[in-house]
Design an enzyme around this catalytic site. Structure first.
Site, mmCIF file in Angstrom:
data_model
loop_
_atom_site.group_PDB
_atom_site.id
_atom_site.type_symbol
_atom_site.label_atom_id
_atom_site.label_comp_id
_atom_site.label_asym_id
_atom_site.label_seq_id
_atom_site.Cartn_x
_atom_site.Cartn_y
_atom_site.Cartn_z
ATOM 1 N N GLY A 25 0.881 -1.171 0.000
ATOM 2 C CA GLY A 25 0.000 0.000 0.000
ATOM 3 C C GLY A 25 0.913 1.214 0.000
ATOM 4 N N ARG A 66 10.224 -0.693 -4.736
ATOM 5 C CA ARG A 66 8.914 -0.615 -5.418
ATOM 6 C C ARG A 66 8.909 0.634 -6.303
ATOM 7 N NH1 ARG A 66 4.080 -3.098 -3.305
ATOM 8 N NH2 ARG A 66 3.734 -3.332 -5.529
ATOM 9 N N CYS A 155 -8.339 -3.594 -5.543
ATOM 10 C CA CYS A 155 -7.159 -3.738 -4.684
ATOM 11 C C CYS A 155 -7.501 -3.370 -3.225
ATOM 12 C CB CYS A 155 -5.986 -2.923 -5.224
ATOM 13 S SG CYS A 155 -4.381 -3.465 -4.576
ATOM 14 N N ASP A 224 -0.946 4.733 -6.796
ATOM 15 C CA ASP A 224 0.480 4.556 -6.520
ATOM 16 C C ASP A 224 1.257 5.744 -7.063
ATOM 17 O OD1 ASP A 224 1.061 1.611 -5.396
ATOM 18 O OD2 ASP A 224 -0.753 1.693 -6.603
ATOM 19 N N LYS A 260 1.291 11.009 -3.259
ATOM 20 C CA LYS A 260 1.190 10.091 -4.415
ATOM 21 C C LYS A 260 1.441 10.803 -5.755
ATOM 22 C CE LYS A 260 -0.587 7.164 -1.389
ATOM 23 N NZ LYS A 260 -1.993 6.915 -1.272
HETATM 24 P P1 RI2 Z 1 -2.857 3.297 -0.190
HETATM 25 C C1 RI2 Z 1 -1.519 -0.547 -3.698
HETATM 26 O O1 RI2 Z 1 -0.425 -1.167 -4.327
HETATM 27 C C2 RI2 Z 1 -2.715 -0.406 -4.631
HETATM 28 O O2 RI2 Z 1 -2.365 -0.194 -5.981
HETATM 29 C C3 RI2 Z 1 -3.410 0.769 -3.989
HETATM 30 O O3 RI2 Z 1 -4.360 1.374 -4.839
HETATM 31 C C4 RI2 Z 1 -2.228 1.674 -3.702
HETATM 32 O O4 RI2 Z 1 -1.198 0.782 -3.264
HETATM 33 C C5 RI2 Z 1 -2.491 2.782 -2.716
HETATM 34 O O5 RI2 Z 1 -2.555 2.314 -1.417
HETATM 35 P P2 RI2 Z 1 0.282 -2.495 -3.701
HETATM 36 O O6 RI2 Z 1 1.241 -2.007 -2.641
HETATM 37 O O7 RI2 Z 1 -1.710 4.233 -0.047
HETATM 38 O O8 RI2 Z 1 -0.754 -3.429 -3.177
HETATM 39 O O9 RI2 Z 1 -4.133 4.009 -0.493
HETATM 40 O O10 RI2 Z 1 1.030 -3.078 -4.886
HETATM 41 O O11 RI2 Z 1 -2.973 2.354 0.993
#
Ligand code: RI2
Length: 345
Positions: A25, A66, A155, A224, A260
């Site tokens: 996340g 990442r 997600c 992201d 973001k």
């Molecule tokens: P928050 C996640 O990526 C999803 O793509 C989600 O929409 C984004 O991060 C934002 O997450 P992953 O880490 O900051 O599961 O809103 O690859 O929690």
């Protein structure tokens, strides 16, 4: 950086957890990176210049885990962006709460303790600001949701959940279709969190989204990375979902604090798409049974701004076409890259 110093164990532990998605996340990754940098600074015995090198190496280790989650790069910018003596402190980041930490630091004449203390203070202010921003995103996005609305999620996004929770706290009754989100099934965590909030969640295979869209009032997704032109980079499957929603005339709301937003897109850079291990999609044995086909596993895709309705940020609702203005205000046009050995030279 061949003779680079080893990274602090806390940094290594965090980097490993982020790479394996034990911590995932975009916002939680940013928070964990700031915490790890603070620990590395606080526990270092290095001299001033050595500490700067150590922190740059730590920044690189964290940054490369990442590549699509721009919150990670921006967290490092906020904590270490003005690392060099004499640099203009506080230029790297203007999240709520981060301003106060800078007044305590004297820049070029700082001793090592001052430098370490500054990094610790900066990280702490950043983490507080991140939590404040998340709560504000929740209030802003939550205000768009009305009694009886049916949501569709993709997600697992803590920002999206903050919006839904803020609405629930105002006694707004909601239900949600939840895409399971192959290959990592983050939708399971979303279903769990919604159920715990008292929101009825219905889990869907990813391919079922188009079929249920006529019943849906809002598609809610996290981010992201958001580019200066409003292009959203988010979990793979977001672009198809948004295209379907456009056909069905269902609004798509992006929940994203300004951490973001990708400042490098102001200069024309494109947010990279992380390609993850094939085994997340298909185990080795099953793959062999199938005659060893190639497997692609892009973790993210790009949704064009015309398929998005609005972005809920801590500063309010923003049209995707206005993201560039906020980016310029927040980060300026030449954002620092503390993970880059040539940064500041
Ligand atoms: P928050 C996640 O990526 C999803 O793509 C989600 O929409 C984004 O991060 C934002 O997450 P992953 O880490 O900051 O599961 O809103 O690859 O929690």
């Amino acid at each position: 950086m061949d003779d680079a110093p080893p990274v602090h164990p806390a940094v290594e532990e965090t980097a490993t957890a982020v790479a394996s998605m034990a911590i995932r996340g975009a916002a939680p990754i940013a928070d964990a990176a700031a915490e790890a940098l603070a620990t590395a600074a606080a526990e270092s015995d290095a001299t001033d210049d050595e500490l700067r090198v150590e922190l740059r190496v730590a920044a690189r280790r964290l940054h490369d885990t990442r590549p699509t989650a721009i919150s990670l790069a921006n967290a490092i910018r906020c904590v270490l962006g003005d690392l060099d003596p004499g640099s203009q402190r506080n230029d790297a980041c203007a999240l709520p709460g981060t301003g106060d930490a800078n007044g305590d630091f004297e820049g070029a004449s700082a001793t090592t303790d001052d430098l370490a203390a500054w990094v610790v203070a900066r990280a702490s202010a950043f983490r507080d600001g991140l939590a404040e921003a998340q709560a504000a995103v929740g209030r802003v996005g939550g205000n768009r949701l009305a009694d009886g609305d049916v949501l569709l999620t993709h997600c697992h996004s803590t920002a999206v959940l903050a919006c839904i929770e803020a609405a629930v706290e105002r006694d707004v009754e909601l239900s949600a279709y939840v895409k399971e989100t192959r290959p990592r099934y983050q939708g399971h965590a979303t279903a769990r969190d919604l159920q715990a909030m008292g929101v009825d969640a219905t889990l869907l295979v990813d391919g079922a989204a188009h079929a249920v869209l006529p019943e849906v009032d809002h598609v809610l997704v996290g981010a992201d990375s958001v580019a200066a032109d409003g292009t959203l980079t988010n979990k793979i499957g977001t672009a198809g979902l948004a295209a379907s929603a456009a056909v069905r005339d269902v609004p798509v709301l992006v929940a994203a604090s300004t951490i973001k937003l990708n400042p490098e897109t102001l200069a024309g850079h494109v947010t990279p798409i992380e390609e993850r291990d094939a085994e997340e999609v298909l185990g080795v044995e099953r793959r062999a049974e199938l005659g060893d086909p190639a497997v692609a596993n892009p973790a993210f895709d790009r949704t064009p701004p015309e398929h998005l309705d609005a972005v809920a940020t801590e500063d309010g609702i923003v049209a995707p076409s206005n993201v560039g203005t906020i980016l310029r205000e927040r980060y300026g046009t030449a954002p620092p890259r503390p993970w880059d050995p040539d940064d500041g030279e």
